[in-house]
Scaffold this motif. Structure first.
Motif, PDB file in Angstrom:
ATOM      1  N   THR A 100       0.813  -1.369  -0.297  1.00 41.06           N
ATOM      2  CA  THR A 100       0.106   0.068   0.033  1.00 41.06           C
ATOM      3  C   THR A 100       0.763   1.191  -0.107  1.00 41.06           C
ATOM      4  OG1 THR A 100      -0.267  -0.098   2.501  1.00 41.06           O
ATOM      5  CG2 THR A 100      -1.726  -1.158   1.347  1.00 41.06           C
ATOM      6  N   GLU A 101       0.467   2.590  -0.411  1.00 47.36           N
ATOM      7  CA  GLU A 101       0.871   3.471  -0.371  1.00 47.36           C
ATOM      8  C   GLU A 101       1.498   4.078   0.852  1.00 47.36           C
ATOM      9  OE1 GLU A 101       2.181   5.219  -3.211  1.00 47.36           O
ATOM     10  OE2 GLU A 101       1.397   3.367  -4.192  1.00 47.36           O
ATOM     11  N   GLU A 102       0.598   3.919   1.973  1.00 45.33           N
ATOM     12  CA  GLU A 102       0.848   4.141   3.245  1.00 45.33           C
ATOM     13  C   GLU A 102       1.932   3.151   3.601  1.00 45.33           C
ATOM     14  OE1 GLU A 102       1.063   5.759   7.216  1.00 45.33           O
ATOM     15  OE2 GLU A 102       0.174   6.645   5.322  1.00 45.33           O
ATOM     16  N   TYR A 103       2.339   2.054   3.639  1.00 43.43           N
ATOM     17  CA  TYR A 103       3.421   1.423   3.928  1.00 43.43           C
ATOM     18  C   TYR A 103       4.567   1.578   3.158  1.00 43.43           C
ATOM     19  CZ  TYR A 103       6.397  -2.586   4.710  1.00 43.43           C
ATOM     20  OH  TYR A 103       7.542  -3.352   5.206  1.00 43.43           O
ATOM     21  N   LYS A 104       4.441   1.990   1.908  1.00 46.84           N
ATOM     22  CA  LYS A 104       5.596   2.580   1.052  1.00 46.84           C
ATOM     23  C   LYS A 104       6.239   3.470   1.609  1.00 46.84           C
ATOM     24  CE  LYS A 104       4.308   0.528  -3.292  1.00 46.84           C
ATOM     25  NZ  LYS A 104       3.913   0.702  -4.754  1.00 46.84           N
ATOM     26  N   ARG A 105       5.348   4.544   2.302  1.00 48.65           N
ATOM     27  CA  ARG A 105       5.833   5.706   2.960  1.00 48.65           C
ATOM     28  C   ARG A 105       6.628   5.595   4.105  1.00 48.65           C
ATOM     29  NH1 ARG A 105       4.822   8.757   6.913  1.00 48.65           N
ATOM     30  NH2 ARG A 105       3.059   7.514   7.438  1.00 48.65           N
ATOM     31  N   LYS A 106       6.383   4.525   5.008  1.00 47.09           N
ATOM     32  CA  LYS A 106       6.729   4.360   6.375  1.00 47.09           C
ATOM     33  C   LYS A 106       8.009   3.544   5.915  1.00 47.09           C
ATOM     34  CE  LYS A 106       3.311   2.266   8.405  1.00 47.09           C
ATOM     35  NZ  LYS A 106       2.523   1.906   9.283  1.00 47.09           N
ATOM     36  N   GLN A 107       7.968   2.734   5.021  1.00 46.13           N
ATOM     37  CA  GLN A 107       9.063   1.815   4.476  1.00 46.13           C
ATOM     38  C   GLN A 107      10.362   2.576   4.045  1.00 46.13           C
ATOM     39  OE1 GLN A 107       8.741  -1.655   1.634  1.00 46.13           O
ATOM     40  NE2 GLN A 107       9.487   0.216   0.235  1.00 46.13           N
ATOM     41  N   GLN A 108       9.836   3.637   3.182  1.00 46.62           N
ATOM     42  CA  GLN A 108      10.782   4.753   2.663  1.00 46.62           C
ATOM     43  C   GLN A 108      11.775   5.360   3.798  1.00 46.62           C
ATOM     44  OE1 GLN A 108      11.431   4.379  -0.720  1.00 46.62           O
ATOM     45  NE2 GLN A 108      13.261   4.869   0.183  1.00 46.62           N
ATOM     46  N   GLU A 109      10.701   5.938   4.710  1.00 47.31           N
ATOM     47  CA  GLU A 109      11.627   6.452   5.986  1.00 47.31           C
ATOM     48  C   GLU A 109      12.365   5.830   6.658  1.00 47.31           C
ATOM     49  OE1 GLU A 109       8.420   7.852   8.164  1.00 47.31           O
ATOM     50  OE2 GLU A 109       7.562   9.608   6.701  1.00 47.31           O
ATOM     51  N   ALA A 110      12.124   4.481   7.123  1.00 50.75           N
ATOM     52  CA  ALA A 110      13.062   3.657   7.666  1.00 50.75           C
ATOM     53  C   ALA A 110      14.334   3.294   6.830  1.00 50.75           C
ATOM     54  CB  ALA A 110      12.350   2.280   8.286  1.00 50.75           C
ATOM     55  N   ILE A 111      14.153   3.080   5.601  1.00 47.54           N
ATOM     56  CA  ILE A 111      15.174   2.688   4.725  1.00 47.54           C
ATOM     57  C   ILE A 111      16.227   4.057   4.640  1.00 47.54           C
ATOM     58  CG2 ILE A 111      15.896   1.878   2.291  1.00 47.54           C
ATOM     59  CD1 ILE A 111      13.520   0.254   2.173  1.00 47.54           C
ATOM     60  N   ASP A 112      15.477   4.993   4.392  1.00 49.93           N
ATOM     61  CA  ASP A 112      16.305   6.348   4.247  1.00 49.93           C
ATOM     62  C   ASP A 112      17.321   6.482   5.415  1.00 49.93           C
ATOM     63  OD1 ASP A 112      15.029   6.581   2.170  1.00 49.93           O
ATOM     64  OD2 ASP A 112      14.116   8.390   2.662  1.00 49.93           O
ATOM     65  N   GLN A 113      16.690   6.462   6.622  1.00 49.64           N
ATOM     66  CA  GLN A 113      17.521   6.644   7.917  1.00 49.64           C
ATOM     67  C   GLN A 113      18.645   5.547   7.969  1.00 49.64           C
ATOM     68  OE1 GLN A 113      14.787   6.127  11.121  1.00 49.64           O
ATOM     69  NE2 GLN A 113      13.781   8.004  10.496  1.00 49.64           N
ATOM     70  N   HIS A 114      18.491   4.276   7.660  1.00 53.73           N
ATOM     71  CA  HIS A 114      19.307   2.986   7.904  1.00 53.73           C
ATOM     72  C   HIS A 114      20.435   3.051   6.697  1.00 53.73           C
ATOM     73  CE1 HIS A 114      17.593   1.168  11.503  1.00 53.73           C
ATOM     74  NE2 HIS A 114      16.496   1.431  10.919  1.00 53.73           N
ATOM     75  N   ALA A 115      20.119   3.364   5.470  1.00 51.50           N
ATOM     76  CA  ALA A 115      20.845   3.711   4.301  1.00 51.50           C
ATOM     77  C   ALA A 115      21.846   4.880   4.579  1.00 51.50           C
ATOM     78  CB  ALA A 115      20.197   4.034   3.001  1.00 51.50           C
ATOM     79  N   ALA A 116      21.416   5.696   4.859  1.00 54.13           N
ATOM     80  CA  ALA A 116      22.374   6.938   5.012  1.00 54.13           C
ATOM     81  C   ALA A 116      23.459   6.587   6.052  1.00 54.13           C
ATOM     82  CB  ALA A 116      21.738   8.177   5.702  1.00 54.13           C
TER      83      ALA A 116
END
Length: 374
Positions: free
Chosen positions: A231-247
């Motif tokens: 879902t779009e809501e999950y994708k948004r939360k997923q992206q926030e988490a991945i952005d933090q860890h990838a950085a």
């Protein structure tokens, strides 16, 4: 029954059957023809096939005399058009992605089987080329990352000071991701892993990695263990988490793919710009668009000091063992097509045979492929 083994075009170095597979097929009263030099790049010379009982011929002769033709990768449409309607084709041609090839097989009236369509069931595990090749990809991806990283993977303590271990983030905890976790941990890195499937959390943690969990993922038991669209809501939360860890990561290994669809975009160019200079991204999904926005298939690019390697065919870089694994998978599948007297029998009552078959007598057999072909 005569099986013909064709040589794959560069840069593919694997071969679909190796000499020990030839011996087992001969024991089943099957003849094997090999295109000259088909195994050379995988370090299986023609002489080894001759000793095993195969006959070495030209490409034209193999195409003309074989009942079943096998190679690693997809054929081109020109080759398909030259095949005879009573011949059978077997390779890994990704029918959900290469719909033009499915239509070409239909036009030619060819019975085609794609090894990446083997059902993911317990009985079919011995024929699962996706898992076999993903094992190699996960292994090789970590070694490639380590060779490009300008620092150590493990912690080092010496009179010259302490070197902190590398931080590795694995995106996707399928077979490739789990293998990557295992190798990165063996090299001494600190590892985190993300996957939309909560069922893999225990496997990730058992290998010594931390599982990055995002609540609200949608899962489908009918997907055969693959990830599905979220879902779009999950994708948004997923992206926030991945952005933090990838950085914060020194190495990111991207393995997330959805069969038949463009790979999910997980690492934006903005996140790449926030990563530490010298960091490395390995994108195994680059052939289907990539998990990183900056990935280019079969290329290495540098952005803000971060090296991004798009590599969707690491098995071709380990051709000897990759061919051994692929050949065993193919040989196990061929056992389902060979009768006791060495003849070919396409038994569509067998769920593995039917599931792996893409086209037959001008019709699409695989239900999943049928649903996406216009």
């Amino acid at each position: 029954m005569i099986i013909g083994v064709l040589k794959d075009a560069e840069p593919e170095h694997r071969v679909a059957l190796i000499p020990e597979n030839v011996k087992s097929l001969l024991a089943r009263k099957v003849s094997v023809l090999l295109e000259q030099g088909a195994g050379t790049n995988a370090f299986y010379p023609d002489e080894s096939y001759i000793e095993a009982g195969a006959t070495i011929l030209t490409r034209t002769e193999v195409l003309e005399k074989s009942d079943l033709l096998v190679q690693i990768s997809e054929p081109d449409e020109t080759l398909i058009a030259t095949l005879k309607t009573n011949q059978v084709w077997l390779s890994e041609f990704k029918p959900l992605w290469h719909k033009n090839l499915v239509n070409a097989f239909l036009r030619a009236g060819i019975s085609s089987f794609s090894m990446d369509a083997v059902p993911r069931t317990t009985r079919a595990q011995a024929m699962d080329v996706l898992s076999s090749m993903a094992t190699i990809a996960g292994y090789k991806a970590v070694l490639d990352a380590a060779s490009h990283l300008p620092s150590f993977f493990p912690m080092f303590m010496s009179a010259a000071g302490t070197i902190r271990p590398a931080n590795v983030l694995i995106l996707g905890a399928g077979v490739a991701g789990l293998q990557a976790i295992a190798i990165a941990r063996k090299l001494g890195a600190q590892v985190e892993a993300f996957d939309v499937r909560s069922a893999v959390k225990e496997e990730v943690m058992s290998l010594g990695a931390r599982f990055v969990e995002v609540e609200g993922a949608k899962e489908d038991a009918a997907a055969g263990g693959y990830a599905i669209e979220q879902t779009e809501e999950y994708k948004r939360k997923q992206q926030e988490a991945i952005d933090q860890h990838a950085a914060k990561a020194n190495v990111v290994i991207c393995t997330a793919q959805i069969p038949g669809r463009k790979a999910p975009l997980l690492i934006s160019k903005e996140v790449v710009a926030r990563m530490q200079p010298g960091s490395v991204i390995i994108d195994l999904a680059s052939s289907t668009g990539g998990n990183c926005e900056l990935s280019e298939d079969n290329k290495s690019v540098v952005h803000h000091g971060v090296t991004i390697i798009g590599q969707s065919n690491y098995p071709a870089q380990m051709p000897k063992d990759a061919s051994k694994m692929f050949g065993k998978n193919v040989s196990n599948f061929l056992d389902l097509l060979i009768t006791e007297d060495g003849q070919m029998s396409l038994n569509f009552d067998d769920e593995i045979v039917r599931g792996t078959c893409i086209t037959h007598q001008g019709e699409i057999i695989n239900e999943r492929v049928k649903s996406v072909i216009d």
